[in-house]
Write an enzyme that holds these catalytic residues in place. Structure first.
Site, PDB file in Angstrom:
ATOM      1  N   LEU A  22      -6.681 -21.497   7.305  1.00 40.56           N
ATOM      2  CA  LEU A  22      -6.893 -22.930   7.443  1.00 40.56           C
ATOM      3  C   LEU A  22      -8.338 -23.209   7.830  1.00 40.56           C
ATOM      4  O   LEU A  22      -8.974 -22.390   8.498  1.00 40.56           O
ATOM      5  CB  LEU A  22      -5.981 -23.498   8.525  1.00 40.56           C
ATOM      6  CG  LEU A  22      -4.485 -23.571   8.202  1.00 40.56           C
ATOM      7  CD1 LEU A  22      -3.699 -23.855   9.462  1.00 40.56           C
ATOM      8  CD2 LEU A  22      -4.225 -24.645   7.168  1.00 40.56           C
TER       9      LEU A  22
ATOM     10  N   GLY B 287      -4.318 -14.800  13.372  1.00 43.91           N
ATOM     11  CA  GLY B 287      -4.270 -15.062  14.794  1.00 43.91           C
ATOM     12  C   GLY B 287      -5.586 -15.433  15.425  1.00 43.91           C
ATOM     13  O   GLY B 287      -6.505 -15.930  14.769  1.00 43.91           O
TER      14      GLY B 287
ATOM     15  N   CYS C 123       0.846  -1.181   0.000  1.00 48.65           N
ATOM     16  CA  CYS C 123       0.000   0.000   0.000  1.00 48.65           C
ATOM     17  C   CYS C 123       0.886   1.237   0.000  1.00 48.65           C
ATOM     18  O   CYS C 123       1.907   1.278   0.695  1.00 48.65           O
ATOM     19  CB  CYS C 123      -0.884  -0.015   1.246  1.00 48.65           C
ATOM     20  SG  CYS C 123      -1.981   1.404   1.384  1.00 48.65           S
TER      21      CYS C 123
ATOM     22  N   SER D 169       0.740 -26.669  21.979  1.00 49.46           N
ATOM     23  CA  SER D 169       2.172 -26.738  22.242  1.00 49.46           C
ATOM     24  C   SER D 169       2.457 -25.924  23.508  1.00 49.46           C
ATOM     25  O   SER D 169       1.784 -24.923  23.777  1.00 49.46           O
ATOM     26  CB  SER D 169       2.970 -26.196  21.050  1.00 49.46           C
ATOM     27  OG  SER D 169       4.343 -26.494  21.170  1.00 49.46           O
ATOM     28  N   GLY D 170       3.461 -26.341  24.266  1.00 45.21           N
ATOM     29  CA  GLY D 170       3.628 -25.823  25.623  1.00 45.21           C
ATOM     30  C   GLY D 170       4.628 -24.707  25.810  1.00 45.21           C
ATOM     31  O   GLY D 170       5.287 -24.648  26.851  1.00 45.21           O
TER      32      GLY D 170
ATOM     33  N   VAL E  62       8.002 -37.117  19.626  1.00 41.42           N
ATOM     34  CA  VAL E  62       9.122 -37.318  18.710  1.00 41.42           C
ATOM     35  C   VAL E  62      10.237 -38.072  19.424  1.00 41.42           C
ATOM     36  O   VAL E  62      10.546 -37.803  20.590  1.00 41.42           O
ATOM     37  CB  VAL E  62       9.656 -35.965  18.189  1.00 41.42           C
ATOM     38  CG1 VAL E  62      10.974 -36.133  17.463  1.00 41.42           C
ATOM     39  CG2 VAL E  62       8.641 -35.328  17.248  1.00 41.42           C
TER      40      VAL E  62
END
Length: 617
Positions: free
Chosen positions: A55, A80, A12, A362-363, A286
């Site tokens: 999403l 967000g 812009c 997630s922590g 994991v």
């Protein structure tokens, strides 16, 4: 299915120079389509071309229909989640505002109309947004308080170009990739990009809790919030209850989601507390094919947890070959080099999780705010030498620093002779200033202290442990932890939720006295006590492990040593680094004299990243 915006892109200028704007915007958004492959919205006007993608997820908010207000004077793009959406909307409706849909995008537009730039004092959550005010001919943008969501910008020929990721900015015709050498210099110490000007000259990150005004072809930024520790004496059990209530409140909105939500699980207290209270569809852990002992794998503990709570469990075993093969793609996704070995493992973990869910907990957060890193107890250990005069400790520290070999207790004595400001720049300190000068072919003589000292000054009379937390909150948390969380998840079109960064919970942490955070023998004292109300003691009190990766062992293998040596002998390596110093680092590590794995990894990550952005076709 409901939707959430995950990327913003656009430009812009109010100059009338928007020729081919639709084509340019399309290319910019295509570069970050992984952030939101399910839908897009855009606005093409005389002075602005903006868009965002998202999403297909949801937990109580409706599909966004528009990115502009009814008369298109205010155009908004948003990435967000606004935690207090419902309360804000009720207040705005009570003041006479109407809503054309239930989206957070439109909420920002209405907030801007009501409060102008002061809207930030009303928002809670993780976000990055851009508002184009076409009547006032200005752009107003902001990023959330802790840097969960990213936003970058650059100014070219009177136009502001912005995006959630740098690769989108690089798709704008006038933005050319040029390496910002000072960023490399400080990266070698911090292991992540720490300056406001990124690794690309002329491209800037909007810092956490920072807003931006673009008007008359000029950019002005300012901070709208600054986190500080303000310890207060308080009852321990009351503090624990406050933490417990805040965690439960932060998780509750997602439990109502119509979407199947997962959760990453290491079986440490942070991830276990979330999983136990959120009851996700599945937990994801994991591990490594060739290292499943207690030093490098938490799979055993994670399995015990899911059996205890009756949850579905998915385990991703990573081979060294898979890990190194993922390195170039992960670093491209990162936008800038980040040498945290855990980032690549997290990338592969997100790739695996995305096959099952679109959103996962997630922590991130409790370690920095509640005192979870072992290094925070160091001041208690170093205090044992306080009986030795400071001048002697300092002289001994300097002398030992110059020894070319290691002796027992060397590092302890070196650190005991330095004030906290000199010994701690964050959870990673890879190369010292002097070491950087040796390995680099250039030097601006900048020091890591140039960046951290102003924050130490603001920390004032806080104790050393709290000062260390303070530095990590303002540097490490957004520069390393949240950066990799956003990029590695979004690269796999997986939406990460970080409930521990809820503002209410952070406010509680800020007021805890040090002894409720860290002691000589314990970490996260009050937080663990709150978790123990929902977890067996074995999980609530389990020792912190920082997402370990068997990097040292892998780099000792011939095939991966050869992989590194190939990059260290490349044209790019010769361009930026001293060849003798690179060879010395490799030889010392190869012969087992010094563990240089983190130094080697930091340089390797830069070279692989440089290849992706400056050498790849």
């Amino acid at each position: 299915m409901l939707k959430e915006g995950c990327n913003v892109s656009g430009f812009c200028g109010f100059t009338g120079k928007t020729n081919n704007s639709a084509d340019v915007l399309s290319v910019m958004m295509d570069k970050v389509k992984h952030r939101g492959p399910d839908y897009t919205r855009n606005y093409l006007g005389k002075d602005a071309s903006v868009g965002f993608c998202g999403l297909g997820v949801g937990y109580g908010k409706a599909i966004c229909q528009n990115i502009h207000s009814e008369d298109t004077e205010v155009v908004t793009v948003f990435d967000g989640d606004i935690e207090n959406y419902t309360e804000l909307r009720k207040d705005l409706e009570a003041q006479g505002h109407s809503f054309i849909d239930d989206s957070e995008v439109h909420l920002i537009s209405v907030l801007y109309r009501e409060y102008g730039r002061d809207l930030l004092s009303h928002l809670q959550g993780s976000f990055a947004f851009v508002v184009v005010d076409q009547q006032e001919k200005l752009v107003f943008a902001a990023r959330d308080r802790f840097g969960v969501k990213p936003l970058y910008y650059s100014v070219h020929q009177g136009e502001l170009v912005f995006a959630s990721e740098i690769k989108s900015l690089l798709a704008f015709p006038e933005v050319k990739p040029t390496l910002n050498k000072p960023a490399l210099e400080q990266y070698l110490s911090f292991q992540y990009s720490v300056l406001e000007e990124t690794f690309f000259s002329g491209i800037y990150r909007l810092m956490p809790a920072q807003s931006l005004i673009f008007q008359d072809s000029k950019v002005e930024t300012e901070s709208y919030y600054f986190f500080e520790f303000t310890p207060e004496q308080q009852d321990f059990n009351t503090a624990v209850s406050q933490i417990e209530d805040a965690v439960l409140g932060a998780v509750e909105p997602y439990k109502e989601s119509e979407l199947e939500v997962g959760s990453f699980l290491s079986a440490g207290v942070d991830s276990s507390f979330i999983a136990a209270t959120a009851k996700p569809k599945a937990c994801f852990t994991v591990g490594y094919d060739d290292y499943n002992d207690k030093d490098y794998s938490e799979i055993k503990y994670a399995k015990e947890f899911v059996e205890e709570f009756g949850m579905h469990h998915e385990v991703k075993y990573i081979s060294p070959e898979e890990y190194f093969n993922a390195l170039p793609k992960a670093l491209y996704s990162m936008d800038e080099p980040l040498a945290d070995p855990a980032a690549i493992a997290f990338y592969l973990g997100c790739e695996a999780a995305a096959q099952h869910v679109k959103m996962a907990f997630s922590g991130e957060g409790p370690d920095e705010f509640f005192g979870g890193y072992g290094i925070y107890s160091e001041p208690f250990a170093l205090a044992k030498l306080n009986f030795v005069p400071k001048i002697i400790r300092k002289a001994l520290s300097k002398a030992l620093s110059q020894l070319p070999f290691s002796i027992k207790g060397k590092n302890y004595l070196i650190r005991a002779g330095k004030p906290v400001e000199e010994r701690f720049i964050g959870n990673a300190h890879i190369f010292s200033k002097d070491e950087r000068k040796k390995v680099l072919k250039f030097s601006t003589d900048a020091s890591p202290l140039d960046l951290t000292q102003p924050y130490y000054d603001k920390a004032g009379t806080l104790d050393d442990s709290t000062k260390m937390q303070y530095i990590d909150v303002h540097f490490w948390l957004h520069g390393d932890i949240l950066h990799q969380a956003d990029r590695m998840s979004m690269a796999n079109s997986l939406l990460i939720k970080t409930p521990y960064l809820n503002q209410g919970l952070v406010n509680i942490a800020a007021k805890l006295p040090t002894k409720y955070r860290v002691t000589p023998a314990k970490d996260k004292v009050a937080f663990r006590a709150a978790a123990m109300r929902h977890l067996p003691k074995s999980f609530a009190q389990r020792e912190k492990k920082a997402f370990p990766v068997p990097l040292k062992n892998w780099l000792a293998k011939e095939e991966y040593r050869s992989y590194v040596e190939g990059y260290f002998r490349s044209e790019a390596a010769r361009k930026f680094f001293d060849e003798k110093e690179l060879n010395r680092l490799l030889q010392q590590h190869r012969e087992g004299k010094i563990d240089n794995s983190r130094k080697i990894w930091t340089i390797l990550n830069f070279l692989v990243w440089y290849e992706q952005y400056f050498e790849a076709s």
